[in-house]
Design an enzyme around this catalytic site. Structure first.
Site, PDB file in Angstrom:
ATOM      1  N   GLY A 183       0.831  -1.205   0.000  1.00  0.00           N
ATOM      2  CA  GLY A 183       0.000   0.000   0.000  1.00  0.00           C
ATOM      3  C   GLY A 183       0.857   1.242   0.000  1.00  0.00           C
ATOM      4  O   GLY A 183       2.074   1.161  -0.163  1.00  0.00           O
ATOM      5  N   ASN A 184       0.219   2.389   0.162  1.00  0.00           N
ATOM      6  CA  ASN A 184       0.994   3.626   0.248  1.00  0.00           C
ATOM      7  C   ASN A 184       0.363   4.556   1.278  1.00  0.00           C
ATOM      8  O   ASN A 184      -0.665   4.219   1.880  1.00  0.00           O
ATOM      9  CB  ASN A 184       1.117   4.288  -1.130  1.00  0.00           C
ATOM     10  CG  ASN A 184      -0.236   4.658  -1.699  1.00  0.00           C
ATOM     11  OD1 ASN A 184      -0.968   5.454  -1.126  1.00  0.00           O
ATOM     12  ND2 ASN A 184      -0.587   4.053  -2.828  1.00  0.00           N
ATOM     13  N   ARG A 185       0.967   5.708   1.484  1.00  0.00           N
ATOM     14  CA  ARG A 185       0.589   6.567   2.611  1.00  0.00           C
ATOM     15  C   ARG A 185      -0.508   7.582   2.290  1.00  0.00           C
ATOM     16  O   ARG A 185      -0.774   8.473   3.083  1.00  0.00           O
ATOM     17  CB  ARG A 185       1.835   7.314   3.111  1.00  0.00           C
ATOM     18  CG  ARG A 185       2.839   6.385   3.777  1.00  0.00           C
ATOM     19  CD  ARG A 185       4.130   7.131   4.114  1.00  0.00           C
ATOM     20  NE  ARG A 185       3.884   8.297   4.949  1.00  0.00           N
ATOM     21  CZ  ARG A 185       4.767   9.284   5.125  1.00  0.00           C
ATOM     22  NH1 ARG A 185       5.923   9.249   4.512  1.00  0.00           N
ATOM     23  NH2 ARG A 185       4.469  10.302   5.904  1.00  0.00           N
TER      24      ARG A 185
END
Ligand code: CTP
Length: 404
Positions: A209-211
């Site tokens: 995932g990412n932020r």
């Protein structure tokens, strides 16, 4: 410190206004609560007085020497009525002045926001609808009620939006009105906004995932709805309440995000890709949880590249004249400035506008503020100084509107 009047009217959702009030006081606003007599049947005056730190009155006969029926409205920077009943909408639309709140509405020259809440039948009644239209024509920002559980066992349109979203929308209006009048200049347009980040599952419990927090996409959706647009918000893994009047489509992976955006884009006048799709996904997804190997070896992850949604949208345009907006989070490198990289990306993606953020040092992600440059394919450049994500959202919609 801005001076906010919080009008509360007699609906069961009045208790949610306590949370709206708390959010205003905690964000440093001076709040005067003006409940109607009916509101006090639901939540008593001591609650409002304690939470606001000020005495409250419902009629014009209290502290007459201070002329409250005129002074409160005149001194306000923002009047928010939440919840606003059908009765209040009717009285406000017709200029009645039979209690302190309606007097305040007549004397206020600041922006006015109303968050209606009532049963679906009352909301849909032609009388209420024409009152809302009249108030909007006069510049009042009337938020759309949410769809969901109502007072009894029934569900439908008429629910008060979540306090966090009412507060955010009202603060956006207050901020924006210092720059430009808040108008329904996007009315009649359908806009699609994507928000959040794609999650690419390896197995049922693990993902890449990412932020991305989704906050910029939420601000874009909320501000577009306030400016009258029909808004579809495609949200990838964002746990925020729905912005008022916005249709939210929840998705998980980047492939799902792309499908939902393309479907919504078929009828859209603008698409803003503020989501952070994942560039890669695991080539294979295990149906069961991947176990650790006895010999201590780690599995090797093979990745496949996800399609570029933005480039696909500009390549296969769903409608002529559709304005497509991309985002670029750049850090620059030894040979290229953030702007050089932004210009190259704008050309590569084929969109009309690219919002370039400098994210060196992890800036922007999850923060409430943003700072950006909006590049246009026509060579234009608009610098947006550090400010709220809503302020940036408004500039983006101004740029989109100008291209329409
Ligand atoms: N984007 C997209 N689909 C992807 C990846 C990105 O639609 N698979 C969109 C983002 O929503 C954003 C824009 O493209 O609006 C810029 O994304 P970015 O990842 O910065 O661009 P890339 O082309 O991946 O460039 P880079 O190699 O610099 O990461």
């Amino acid at each position: 410190m801005s001076s906010v009047v919080l009008g509360v009217t007699g609906g069961i959702a009045a208790y949610k206004a306590c949370e709206v009030l708390r959010r205003f006081t905690e964000s440093g606003h001076d709040v005067t609560v003006v409940p109607t007599a009916a509101a006090l049947e639901f939540v008593g005056a001591p609650t409002w007085a304690a939470l606001s730190g000020k005495p409250v009155a419902t009629d014009v006969w209290t502290s007459v020497a201070e002329v409250p029926h005129v002074r409160i409205g005149q001194q306000a920077d923002l009047v928010l009525v939440a919840p606003a009943t059908a009765d209040l909408l009717a009285r406000a639309a017709h200029g009645l002045a039979d209690d302190l709140l309606t007097n305040t509405l007549l004397t206020a020259r600041c922006p006015v926001v109303m968050a209606p809440a009532m049963h679906t039948e009352m909301w849909e009644h032609p009388a209420t609808q024409s009152n809302v239209a009249l108030l909007r024509e006069r510049g009042v920002v009337v938020l759309e009620p949410a769809v969901g559980r109502l007072t009894g066992a029934d569900t439908g349109k008429g629910r008060l939006p979540e306090p966090a979203e009412i507060h955010a929308a009202a603060v956006d209006v207050l901020e924006r009105s210092a720059v430009a009048p808040v108008e329904r200049d996007l009315a009649g347009r359908h806009v699609v906004v994507s928000a959040g980040g794609g999650r690419e599952y390896l197995d049922p419990v693990r993902f890449l995932g990412n932020r991305s927090s989704g906050l910029q996409g939420w601000a874009l959706a909320r501000t577009a709805a306030v400016r009258g647009a029909e808004v579809t918000l495609v949200a990838a893994n964002v746990d925020l309440p729905d912005p008022p009047g916005v249709r939210v489509v929840h998705v998980g992976s980047t492939v799902e995000l792309g499908d939902a955006v393309r479907t919504a884009a078929e009828s859209a006048d603008a698409v803003v890709m503020s989501a952070a799709p994942a560039d890669f996904r695991p080539l294979e997804r295990s149906e069961s949880k991947i176990k650790k190997a006895e010999d201590g070896s780690a599995p090797t992850l093979a990745l496949a590249q996800n399609p570029d949604i933005l480039a696909g949208l500009t390549r296969d345009r769903a409608r002529a004249g559709q304005v497509i907006v991309g985002f670029a989070a750049e850090t620059g490198d030894a040979d290229h400035s953030v702007l050089d990289l932004g210009r190259a990306k704008l050309a590569r993606k084929g969109c009309e506008l690219l919002v370039v953020n400098d994210v060196s040092g992890g800036r922007v992600f999850g923060e409430t503020d943003n700072e950006a440059v909006v590049l246009g394919s026509d060579g234009s450049l608009v610098e947006v100084p550090r400010g709220s994500k809503a302020a940036l959202a408004h500039v983006i919609w101004d740029c989109v509107r100008d291209r329409w």
